[in-house]
Design a protein around this motif. Structure first.
Motif, PDB file in Angstrom:
ATOM      1  N   UNK A   1     101.257  22.980  65.464  1.00 19.95           N
ATOM      2  CA  UNK A   1     100.702  22.001  66.670  1.00 19.95           C
ATOM      3  C   UNK A   1     101.253  20.677  66.251  1.00 19.95           C
ATOM      4  N   UNK A   2     101.603  20.092  67.396  1.00 24.54           N
ATOM      5  CA  UNK A   2     102.409  18.539  67.124  1.00 24.54           C
ATOM      6  C   UNK A   2     101.441  17.656  67.920  1.00 24.54           C
ATOM      7  N   UNK A   3     100.696  16.938  66.916  1.00 26.51           N
ATOM      8  CA  UNK A   3     100.106  15.293  67.709  1.00 26.51           C
ATOM      9  C   UNK A   3     100.612  14.409  67.338  1.00 26.51           C
ATOM     10  N   UNK A   4     100.284  13.243  67.677  1.00 25.49           N
ATOM     11  CA  UNK A   4     100.725  11.941  67.935  1.00 25.49           C
ATOM     12  C   UNK A   4     100.695  11.646  66.173  1.00 25.49           C
ATOM     13  N   UNK A   5      99.725  11.806  65.505  1.00 25.23           N
ATOM     14  CA  UNK A   5      99.528  11.472  63.983  1.00 25.23           C
ATOM     15  C   UNK A   5      99.675  12.719  63.139  1.00 25.23           C
ATOM     16  N   UNK A   6      99.936  13.845  63.553  1.00 29.23           N
ATOM     17  CA  UNK A   6     100.077  14.806  62.436  1.00 29.23           C
ATOM     18  C   UNK A   6     100.640  16.195  63.156  1.00 29.23           C
ATOM     19  N   UNK A   7     101.205  17.090  62.464  1.00 29.11           N
ATOM     20  CA  UNK A   7     101.440  18.237  62.750  1.00 29.11           C
ATOM     21  C   UNK A   7     100.881  19.272  62.042  1.00 29.11           C
ATOM     22  N   UNK A   8     100.116  20.231  62.739  1.00 27.25           N
ATOM     23  CA  UNK A   8      99.241  21.145  62.076  1.00 27.25           C
ATOM     24  C   UNK A   8      99.296  22.552  62.200  1.00 27.25           C
ATOM     25  N   UNK A   9      99.419  23.577  61.166  1.00 28.76           N
ATOM     26  CA  UNK A   9      99.570  24.895  61.273  1.00 28.76           C
ATOM     27  C   UNK A   9      98.101  25.477  61.061  1.00 28.76           C
ATOM     28  N   UNK A  10      97.728  26.478  61.840  1.00 26.20           N
ATOM     29  CA  UNK A  10      96.632  27.284  61.648  1.00 26.20           C
ATOM     30  C   UNK A  10      96.554  28.077  60.401  1.00 26.20           C
ATOM     31  N   UNK A  11      95.164  28.250  60.055  1.00 19.61           N
ATOM     32  CA  UNK A  11      94.637  28.686  58.789  1.00 19.61           C
ATOM     33  C   UNK A  11      93.834  30.189  58.859  1.00 19.61           C
ATOM     34  N   UNK A  12      93.747  30.523  60.007  1.00 24.54           N
ATOM     35  CA  UNK A  12      93.226  31.824  60.215  1.00 24.54           C
ATOM     36  C   UNK A  12      91.774  31.709  59.939  1.00 24.54           C
ATOM     37  N   UNK A  13      91.144  30.383  60.044  1.00 22.98           N
ATOM     38  CA  UNK A  13      89.713  30.259  59.747  1.00 22.98           C
ATOM     39  C   UNK A  13      89.109  29.634  60.855  1.00 22.98           C
ATOM     40  N   UNK A  14      88.110  30.305  61.335  1.00 23.01           N
ATOM     41  CA  UNK A  14      87.405  29.805  62.568  1.00 23.01           C
ATOM     42  C   UNK A  14      85.939  29.820  62.292  1.00 23.01           C
ATOM     43  N   UNK A  15      85.177  28.817  62.703  1.00 25.76           N
ATOM     44  CA  UNK A  15      83.723  28.895  62.670  1.00 25.76           C
ATOM     45  C   UNK A  15      83.075  28.690  63.964  1.00 25.76           C
ATOM     46  N   UNK A  16      82.090  29.626  64.301  1.00 23.68           N
ATOM     47  CA  UNK A  16      81.073  29.637  65.581  1.00 23.68           C
ATOM     48  C   UNK A  16      79.564  29.298  65.016  1.00 23.68           C
ATOM     49  N   UNK A  17      79.428  28.076  64.891  1.00 26.55           N
ATOM     50  CA  UNK A  17      78.134  27.733  64.262  1.00 26.55           C
ATOM     51  C   UNK A  17      76.893  27.899  64.966  1.00 26.55           C
ATOM     52  N   UNK A  18      76.958  27.894  66.057  1.00 27.87           N
ATOM     53  CA  UNK A  18      75.488  28.143  66.997  1.00 27.87           C
ATOM     54  C   UNK A  18      75.777  28.836  68.318  1.00 27.87           C
ATOM     55  N   UNK A  19      74.793  29.208  68.970  1.00 26.41           N
ATOM     56  CA  UNK A  19      75.093  30.153  70.194  1.00 26.41           C
ATOM     57  C   UNK A  19      75.717  29.240  71.281  1.00 26.41           C
ATOM     58  N   UNK A  20      75.861  27.846  70.944  1.00 25.40           N
ATOM     59  CA  UNK A  20      76.521  27.107  71.992  1.00 25.40           C
ATOM     60  C   UNK A  20      78.268  27.478  71.795  1.00 25.40           C
ATOM     61  N   UNK A  21      78.452  28.039  70.808  1.00 19.15           N
ATOM     62  CA  UNK A  21      79.886  28.405  70.661  1.00 19.15           C
ATOM     63  C   UNK A  21      80.156  29.676  71.570  1.00 19.15           C
ATOM     64  N   UNK A  22      79.408  30.153  72.112  1.00 16.46           N
ATOM     65  CA  UNK A  22      79.457  31.409  73.283  1.00 16.46           C
ATOM     66  C   UNK A  22      80.554  30.880  74.217  1.00 16.46           C
ATOM     67  N   UNK A  23      80.151  29.606  74.604  1.00 20.83           N
ATOM     68  CA  UNK A  23      81.218  28.898  75.874  1.00 20.83           C
ATOM     69  C   UNK A  23      82.759  28.918  75.484  1.00 20.83           C
ATOM     70  N   UNK A  24      82.816  28.936  74.103  1.00 18.14           N
ATOM     71  CA  UNK A  24      84.192  28.825  73.593  1.00 18.14           C
ATOM     72  C   UNK A  24      84.866  30.259  73.493  1.00 18.14           C
ATOM     73  N   UNK A  25      83.968  31.073  73.063  1.00 20.05           N
ATOM     74  CA  UNK A  25      84.338  32.426  73.068  1.00 20.05           C
ATOM     75  C   UNK A  25      84.551  33.240  74.756  1.00 20.05           C
ATOM     76  N   UNK A  26      83.842  32.621  75.445  1.00 20.01           N
ATOM     77  CA  UNK A  26      84.094  33.074  76.917  1.00 20.01           C
ATOM     78  C   UNK A  26      85.177  32.681  77.405  1.00 20.01           C
ATOM     79  N   UNK A  27      85.586  31.285  77.137  1.00 27.42           N
ATOM     80  CA  UNK A  27      86.838  30.570  77.474  1.00 27.42           C
ATOM     81  C   UNK A  27      87.964  31.333  76.827  1.00 27.42           C
ATOM     82  N   UNK A  28      87.903  31.687  75.504  1.00 23.58           N
ATOM     83  CA  UNK A  28      89.103  32.407  74.665  1.00 23.58           C
ATOM     84  C   UNK A  28      89.384  33.705  75.588  1.00 23.58           C
ATOM     85  N   UNK A  29      88.094  34.490  75.952  1.00 27.54           N
ATOM     86  CA  UNK A  29      88.368  35.755  76.545  1.00 27.54           C
ATOM     87  C   UNK A  29      89.011  35.529  78.129  1.00 27.54           C
ATOM     88  N   UNK A  30      88.720  34.517  78.649  1.00 26.38           N
ATOM     89  CA  UNK A  30      89.261  34.409  80.107  1.00 26.38           C
ATOM     90  C   UNK A  30      90.831  33.864  79.871  1.00 26.38           C
TER      91      UNK A  30
END
Length: 299
Positions: free
Chosen positions: A183-212
């Motif tokens: 993924x190319x950004x203005x200050x760096x290019x980054x590659x995913x590391x297959x590591x994700x953290x969902x720290x609290x139940x607020x992360x449900x929003x992200x999971x719901x968005x991901x499913x959509x």
């Protein structure tokens, strides 16, 4: 569902197991979810080795998933491991060591959902929404305790979601021949590391968005609408720094979203293709030789 009790271990028939109830890592924070199911279609790595499941493809003397589970079991941050897989019997027959992990970590097996996000949701629900969660994949045998500990340490500071990534500079300095997606950004290019953290139940929003998004992946205009035209255009034109992009992602997802930059080149190398398998096997063999000779893994 029947339950057998033998000593301290509990065995649940019907899609999951849980054991080591007297967990010596009771002070650990994270429940790890290992995605080990098959994606639709024929997986090139599984096909190359005559296996039905990529997670069970041999890698330096043992199935790939064994490397991942062993690493998670060794981490002081991981209190429980949930493996998402199609067939419990097949997994346990292939990896009998999963019956009782040497590090004393609880383990559970749950059936795959219809999508990646559905599998994550199923694993979270099966564990009683015991936040926080770390999500990784079974095709990441180069994962190490140091990577997991570093990621969890930084992710704990987040209030919602963290994504592990490696800079192109870091990766190519050690493995210039490795072909990764960035993924190319203005200050760096980054590659995913297959590591994700969902720290609290607020992360449900992200999971719901991901499913959509998964459901709409074949309808580009809906993807643009979901992320916002200005955000996607800005990313395509590399107008945003990494921090700016993740701030915008936080606004779209409705939850704090951060990137954890990992100082480990191997964190970005998983096994998507047969050539990746060769590279990863070579790195693991080099590590083993270094430990045998010097007592420490090769850097």
């Amino acid at each position: 569902m029947s339950i057998e009790e033998t000593g301290e271990a509990l065995r649940f028939d019907g899609g999951m197991i849980s054991k080591n109830q007297n967990n010596p890592k009771a002070n650990a924070d994270f429940t790890a979810i290992v995605l080990a199911g098959c994606r639709p279609g024929c997986d090139p790595v599984a096909q190359a080795f005559g296996e039905k499941y990529k997670a069970l493809v041999p890698m330096v003397g043992q199935p790939m998933i064994c490397h991942v589970v062993s690493t998670l079991d060794s981490s002081d941050f991981i209190k429980k491991i949930i493996v998402v897989f199609e067939c419990e019997t097949t997994l346990l027959d292939t990896c009998p060591e999963f019956e009782e992990l040497p590090g004393g970590t609880d383990m559970q097996i749950v059936s795959c959902g219809k999508s990646i996000s559905a599998s994550v949701i199923a694993a979270i629900q099966a564990s009683g929404e015991n936040w926080p969660y770390l999500v990784t994949t079974a095709d990441h045998p180069l994962l190490t305790k140091e990577m997991v500990d570093h990621f969890c340490t930084d992710a704990k500071a987040s209030k919602g979601v963290s994504v592990g990534m490696v800079t192109r500079t870091e990766l190519e300095a050690s493995y210039p021949e490795s072909s990764r997606t960035y993924l190319a950004f203005r200050d760096a290019e980054l590659s995913g590391a297959n590591l994700f953290a969902f720290v609290s139940d607020a992360a449900k929003n992200a999971i719901d968005f991901w499913e959509h998004i998964e459901q709409q992946r074949k309808k580009p205009w809906k993807l643009f609408k979901a992320f916002g035209y200005k955000n996607l255009f800005g990313l395509l034109m590399k107008r945003f720094t990494v921090d700016q992009a993740f701030e915008r992602a936080s606004e779209v997802l409705g939850v704090d979203t951060t990137v954890v930059r990992l100082p480990f080149a191997e964190a970005a190398i998983d096994v998507d293709k047969p050539l990746d398998h060769d590279q990863v096997a070579e790195i693991l063999q080099c590590r083993a030789s270094s430990i045998a000779a010097y007592g420490v893994p090769a850097e």
